[in-house]
Design an enzyme around this catalytic site. Sequence first.
Site, PDB file in Angstrom:
ATOM      1  N   HIS A 186       0.829  -1.229   0.000  1.00 56.40           N
ATOM      2  CA  HIS A 186       0.000   0.000   0.000  1.00 56.40           C
ATOM      3  C   HIS A 186       0.856   1.269   0.000  1.00 56.40           C
ATOM      4  O   HIS A 186       0.409   2.301   0.502  1.00 56.40           O
ATOM      5  CB  HIS A 186      -0.957   0.043   1.195  1.00 56.40           C
ATOM      6  N   SER A 205      15.209  21.577 -15.841  1.00 51.76           N
ATOM      7  CA  SER A 205      14.113  22.497 -16.120  1.00 51.76           C
ATOM      8  C   SER A 205      14.666  23.744 -16.784  1.00 51.76           C
ATOM      9  O   SER A 205      15.806  24.131 -16.536  1.00 51.76           O
ATOM     10  CB  SER A 205      13.426  22.851 -14.800  1.00 51.76           C
ATOM     11  N   LYS A 245      16.660  21.541 -10.855  1.00 49.90           N
ATOM     12  CA  LYS A 245      15.913  20.333 -11.175  1.00 49.90           C
ATOM     13  C   LYS A 245      16.717  19.232 -11.871  1.00 49.90           C
ATOM     14  O   LYS A 245      17.511  19.468 -12.754  1.00 49.90           O
ATOM     15  CB  LYS A 245      14.711  20.674 -12.075  1.00 49.90           C
ATOM     16  N   GLU A 251       9.392   8.789 -17.163  1.00 53.76           N
ATOM     17  CA  GLU A 251       8.001   9.235 -17.338  1.00 53.76           C
ATOM     18  C   GLU A 251       7.481   8.890 -18.735  1.00 53.76           C
ATOM     19  O   GLU A 251       6.327   8.516 -18.910  1.00 53.76           O
ATOM     20  CB  GLU A 251       7.898  10.746 -17.105  1.00 53.76           C
TER      21      GLU A 251
END
Length: 477
Positions: A154, A275, A281, A288
Amino acid sequence: MKIRDGRLKKAMDEEAAEFTSSVEFDKYIFESDVKCNIAHTLMLKEEKIVDEEIADKILEALFKLMDEGYDALNFNHADEDIHMAVEKYVIKSVGDDAGFMHTAKSRNDQVATDLRLSLRVKIDEIQISILEFIEGLVELAIEHKNIISIGYTHLQHGQTITFGHHLMAYAQSLKRDYERLKDSYKRVNLNPLGSGALATTTFPINRELTTKILGFDAYLENSMDGVSSRDFIVEVVSDLAILSSNLCKIAEELIMWSSYEFRLIEISDEFSSTSSIMPQKKNPDVAELVRGKSSIITGELMTILMILKGIPYTYNRDLQEINPHLWNVIENTEAILSITSKMTLSINFKKERGLELAYKNFATATDLADLMVKEKKTPFRIAHQIVGRIVNEVNSNDDLDFNKIDSEFVDKIAIKLTGKSLSLPNDLIKKALDPVQNVKSRNVIGGPAPEMVELSAKNMQKFLKKEYDKKIQNNKH
Ligand code: ARG
């Protein structure tokens, strides 16, 4: 001398020609189509259906085309499809006699054969990539068999594991992906050639011979099934949808683990972005996109199923519409498999953080309960309750540290709950709560103990060797 010239009086409308043409994606079956024609012509010659001299001229042209490659076709929409383009090429070099090549053959059995030939090559390539990924994972798992980490259920702290154990879980899922493809391959590698348009032919063709020449395991026994079945495609695409969902899960974990909140891994710079505005970043864009692109495969599976479900026997042109989706699936699978493999095998696991998390949030609580069962014959349900209360107590008191609780503390709660003390030895409590010891004690088959990870890694290496050997053996044929 176009096929239209007999029955039809006018050329096809340009837009209709483009609409119906399969030019764009027939490049995937080019080599297979030439091979299919070679096998068929050899058979026609062998069975004396076509004169030897003519057959030889046709074969010579086909071998030349194979050498020159796809571009030699100058393929365009007016050709309708690859089969017509190849025939046009042969006619150009042989003359009218080239027309014998299509004796006892239809584009319907031809395209079914080509698809199977091309797909089996792709299955083989994808399988090799899976084996290579597993091989890398196994090496990494052995390297990390002692590196403590936290396992979740979980997405909450569950129990302690090693990073090696987690990597072997990936390897096992990929092994099943490999085996699924191996099983499907049996149903791909069957020969439809000889089915003709739908009802075979009156020529005395030899289907055993084309089966042998093309390296199929057997021929399909019903000509109507031969030309119209595409379930072999659905099956392989389903396998690849499952594979892609497994790859997506890996990508998703890399994304989570590399976040500041987890800080469990660092994805290497080669597989990261930054970024344009936030200079600090480091983004997991590659992972992704694996997550995003993996959806395409499942989407294509649905599309293919929708195209197939309502088509009556036998050949209908809708079947052609499946092909671009199939090749899109193959290209996407190859891309996400390769990049996930490279990216995963180059991550850096942060040991200290793994251990830190394993010490936190009661990851060893199950083992304290197990200790009560083992040492004091406490029924597990009661032990579970006592530890649950201990956790509550620790949670509501900032001064308490779960890793430091002792026999006295355990007894206070045990007495309150059961009226009896347990008098567990402190050294055993300490051992049960120590993540390193904890992992070592989980030394049953399938467990995270280093020797068990080592064992499962060795078993996997044996599997890999067996499969690589078989692949080398098959390539010799
Ligand atoms: N391009 C076609 C396909 O992929 C080849 C078969 C054409 N057959 C026909 N009867 N028009 O399905």
